[in-house]
Design a protein around this motif. Structure first.
Motif, PDB file in Angstrom:
ATOM      1  N   GLU A 173      10.442   2.760  -4.104  1.00  0.00           N
ATOM      2  CA  GLU A 173       9.711   1.984  -3.102  1.00  0.00           C
ATOM      3  C   GLU A 173       8.898   2.904  -2.190  1.00  0.00           C
ATOM      4  N   SER A 174       9.504   3.988  -1.775  1.00  0.00           N
ATOM      5  CA  SER A 174       8.814   4.943  -0.916  1.00  0.00           C
ATOM      6  C   SER A 174       7.657   5.612  -1.660  1.00  0.00           C
ATOM      7  N   HIS A 175       7.910   6.048  -2.873  1.00  0.00           N
ATOM      8  CA  HIS A 175       6.900   6.756  -3.667  1.00  0.00           C
ATOM      9  C   HIS A 175       5.681   5.872  -3.954  1.00  0.00           C
ATOM     10  N   PHE A 176       5.916   4.634  -4.339  1.00  0.00           N
ATOM     11  CA  PHE A 176       4.822   3.744  -4.710  1.00  0.00           C
ATOM     12  C   PHE A 176       4.320   2.880  -3.551  1.00  0.00           C
ATOM     13  N   GLY A 177       4.993   2.944  -2.395  1.00  0.00           N
ATOM     14  CA  GLY A 177       4.557   2.193  -1.224  1.00  0.00           C
ATOM     15  C   GLY A 177       4.685   0.694  -1.385  1.00  0.00           C
ATOM     16  N   VAL A 178       5.787   0.251  -1.993  1.00  0.00           N
ATOM     17  CA  VAL A 178       6.000  -1.165  -2.287  1.00  0.00           C
ATOM     18  C   VAL A 178       7.433  -1.559  -1.933  1.00  0.00           C
TER      19      VAL A 178
END
Length: 130
Positions: free
Chosen positions: A82-87
Motif C-alpha cells: 500500500e505504501s509503495h504503490f500509494g493505494v
C-alpha cells in the motif's frame, strides 16, 4: 506459499535492520503473480479518474492463488505494498482484489466494497473452495 528470504536478508532481519526496499524486493521475487497483479492495477488506478480498480479474473493456477492470498493475508506485506504503490488494498474471495485511491476511502465505493453486504453478494457456488 511463503517468502523466499535470502541469507543476507535473514541476517538483516535478525539484526533488526530491514529496509523497506529490501522487503519489497523479497515480496516481488517470492510472489511474482501477486506483485504483477497489484502493480498492474495500481498503474491503471493512477492513470484513471476512477476511485478504484479491481480484478475479477481468477488466478491461472493454485500457486498463483496462493501467492495472492499470502500477500493480502499478511499485514506487513499488505502495508508495504500500500505504501509503495500509494493505494489502499481491499480483498474479497480468493481473487477479487481492489485498489482504492487513499484520499477517497470515505467515498461510498470503498465503504460499499468492504461492507458485509458486498462480501455476501460476491459469493457464488463456484467460489466455495477457492
Amino acid at each position: 506459499m511463503s517468502l523466499t528470504v535470502s541469507p543476507t536478508l535473514l541476517e538483516q532481519a535478525q539484526q533488526g535492520t530491514v529496509s523497506q526496499n529490501d522487503f519489497l524486493a523479497c515480496i516481488k521475487d517470492s510472489l511474482p503473480y501477486a506483485w504483477n497483479l497489484i502493480e498492474g492495477l495500481a498503474g491503471k488506478l493512477h492513470q484513471s479518474e476512477a476511485s478504484f480498480v479491481d480484478n475479477q479474473t481468477p488466478p491461472p493456477s493454485e500457486q498463483a492463488r496462493g501467492q495472492l492470498l499470502r500477500v493480502l493475508a499478511s499485514d506487513s506485506m499488505r502495508t508495504a505494498l500500500e505504501s509503495h504503490f500509494g493505494v489502499k488494498l481491499a480483498f474479497q474471495n480468493c481473487h477479487r482484489v481492489a485498489l482504492f485511491q487513499k484520499d477517497q476511502l470515505d467515498q461510498e465505493s470503498y465503504q460499499e466494497f468492504v461492507s458485509p453486504r458486498s462480501q455476501l453478494l460476491n459469493q457464488s457456488p463456484e467460489l466455495i473452495d477457492c
